[in-house]
Design a protein around this motif. Sequence first.
Motif, PDB file in Angstrom:
ATOM      1  N   ASP A 175      59.359  16.679 -42.365  1.00 14.64           N
ATOM      2  CA  ASP A 175      60.438  15.365 -42.260  1.00 14.64           C
ATOM      3  C   ASP A 175      61.636  15.711 -41.288  1.00 14.64           C
ATOM      4  OD1 ASP A 175      59.485  13.677 -44.476  1.00 14.64           O
ATOM      5  OD2 ASP A 175      61.244  14.561 -46.013  1.00 14.64           O
ATOM      6  N   GLU A 176      61.840  17.505 -41.075  1.00 15.88           N
ATOM      7  CA  GLU A 176      62.004  18.202 -40.014  1.00 15.88           C
ATOM      8  C   GLU A 176      61.732  18.233 -38.696  1.00 15.88           C
ATOM      9  OE1 GLU A 176      64.467  22.151 -41.007  1.00 15.88           O
ATOM     10  OE2 GLU A 176      65.017  21.106 -42.956  1.00 15.88           O
ATOM     11  N   GLU A 177      60.801  18.377 -39.110  1.00 16.12           N
ATOM     12  CA  GLU A 177      59.402  18.200 -38.062  1.00 16.12           C
ATOM     13  C   GLU A 177      59.696  17.100 -36.911  1.00 16.12           C
ATOM     14  OE1 GLU A 177      55.817  20.545 -38.725  1.00 16.12           O
ATOM     15  OE2 GLU A 177      56.699  21.803 -39.612  1.00 16.12           O
ATOM     16  N   ALA A 235      60.970  15.618 -33.357  1.00 11.57           N
ATOM     17  CA  ALA A 235      59.774  14.816 -32.283  1.00 11.57           C
ATOM     18  C   ALA A 235      60.281  14.191 -31.906  1.00 11.57           C
ATOM     19  CB  ALA A 235      58.360  14.753 -32.806  1.00 11.57           C
ATOM     20  N   ILE A 236      61.043  12.450 -32.899  1.00 14.64           N
ATOM     21  CA  ILE A 236      61.786  11.926 -32.507  1.00 14.64           C
ATOM     22  C   ILE A 236      62.542  11.388 -31.378  1.00 14.64           C
ATOM     23  CG2 ILE A 236      62.491   9.828 -33.385  1.00 14.64           C
ATOM     24  CD1 ILE A 236      61.368   9.586 -36.139  1.00 14.64           C
ATOM     25  N   GLU A 280      65.305  11.911 -26.354  1.00 13.13           N
ATOM     26  CA  GLU A 280      66.058  13.027 -24.886  1.00 13.13           C
ATOM     27  C   GLU A 280      65.001  12.146 -23.833  1.00 13.13           C
ATOM     28  OE1 GLU A 280      68.430  15.092 -23.317  1.00 13.13           O
ATOM     29  OE2 GLU A 280      68.735  14.225 -24.940  1.00 13.13           O
ATOM     30  N   ASP A 281      63.914  12.604 -24.016  1.00 10.95           N
ATOM     31  CA  ASP A 281      62.717  12.790 -22.952  1.00 10.95           C
ATOM     32  C   ASP A 281      62.722  11.469 -22.187  1.00 10.95           C
ATOM     33  OD1 ASP A 281      60.263  13.110 -21.357  1.00 10.95           O
ATOM     34  OD2 ASP A 281      59.658  12.069 -22.083  1.00 10.95           O
TER      35      ASP A 281
END
Length: 75
Positions: A41-43, A47-48, A53-54
């Motif tokens: 869940d943290e990963e 990623a989201i 941010e990108d």
Amino acid sequence: MKTDREREKLIKDITVLLYQAYDSTLDEIYTLLKTIDDQEDEEDLKAIQEAREDIRINGTVTWEEIKNEMKKDVA
């Protein structure tokens, strides 16, 4: 990725072992599985956040721009 048949067999084998396990072992297995789930869940959240941010930094690409790039790649 496992096939449905392989997955069902693995789950059945795990179930047999779980029924034979001591309560303390079951507690340890539960804790381990919960930890793995929490890490995944943290990963996913990381990623989201990175994707957002990108997009914030680099902007987004329109569907028209993507189609034009695909046409260039084909030509």
